[in-house]
Scaffold this active site. Sequence first.
Site, PDB file in Angstrom:
ATOM      1  CB  SER A 195      -0.853  -0.111   1.068  1.00 62.98           C
ATOM      2  OG  SER A 195      -1.871   0.853   0.917  1.00 62.98           O
ATOM      3  CG  ASP A 293      -6.873  -2.522  -3.519  1.00 65.72           C
ATOM      4  OD1 ASP A 293      -7.391  -1.715  -2.895  1.00 65.72           O
ATOM      5  OD2 ASP A 293      -5.459  -2.939  -3.528  1.00 65.72           O
ATOM      6  CG  HIS A 323      -5.854  -2.216   0.141  1.00 68.43           C
ATOM      7  ND1 HIS A 323      -5.020  -1.585  -0.854  1.00 68.43           N
ATOM      8  CD2 HIS A 323      -5.401  -1.614   1.429  1.00 68.43           C
ATOM      9  CE1 HIS A 323      -4.088  -0.922  -0.229  1.00 68.43           C
ATOM     10  NE2 HIS A 323      -4.172  -0.986   1.025  1.00 68.43           N
TER      11      HIS A 323
END
Length: 357
Positions: A195, A293, A323
């Site tokens: 991320s 995601d 995610h």
Amino acid sequence: MFRVSVRSQLERATVMGLMRAPLGVREALSVPSRTTAGVALDDQVRLVLGLQKRAKLPRWQDLPLDAARRGFTRTARALAPSSPEIDTRDLALDTPGATLRARLYRPFASDGPSPVLVYFHGGGFVLGDIESHDPVCSMFALTAGCNVLSVEYRLSPEHKFPTPVEDAVGAFRAIVARAEGFGIDKARMAVGGDSAGGYLAAQVAIRTKLAGDAVRPMYQVLIYPAADLTMTAASLRENGDGLLLEYPTMEWFLAQFLDASADRRSGDVSPLHRSLEELRGVAPAHVQTAGFDPLRDEGVALADRLKEAGVAVEHKQYASLVHGYLNIAGVVLAGVAPYYDAGAALKRAFRGPKKKG
């Protein structure tokens, strides 16, 4: 070393128990099924989301910052995969801007310099630390069979862009300078992250290349990376509600990370907007994305952009996952395979190309 709290252990035990409950019970507790591109959301993810919804947990942005940070670390560890204990050593890295905490993971003893994955944690540039991602780094050390050096960069809003990026680049250079003392092979240094950490890893690869550093990353592992901070990708709208990462939280993260005057379309801010010439020659990459995601499309676009620049890229999409799957792989079995895929990619990179003949 951070200890997993009794509360986290109870949360994990509860979720694991419910994963083994009769199908009717699991379905009653799960969020409704949904699909994207013809693929259904993983059933175990649906149960995690359903339990989260029933718990009525506040959003990170609705908590005092200190409480949000403590909560993120606790929840990241509560559902993370378990791994055998390996040798770790806490370090301090002196960079131009600050002395940063770091942790070195050694999965095995070595008589000579060993390869390393320099890792940057996720958390939207606002949350996370070396403790939140301790299980993640342990898993990568085991699946890749290499050292992992986890870096705790300074967080926003106290330290806005470009400080976290400068910390990441400075940390990589500090590790290069102390490679011999850390038992690291400077010719086999990879960068990685998930991320926001994937964003930072990509920035290190690009910026050390543009600066002409003598030692720069030879490989990148980018797990559902942020790559385009303009927030214009279609997957943001498609997957921005009802999953582990939601659109309002992403807006809050970026409001903490960036000044209002930041040009989100510049390559300096958004790696996806770098020119092909700037990207040409950066390290080969293993890029992972998740079907459900909000950041899916920008991760896919970054993989394609790197390929267009002539960079060797392996892209794997986990169509049924969300995610944050690295942090829930302790209860979502489908979240384990990505660790082994990334580990295999690192092993191949560290071995180098096969010799002919």
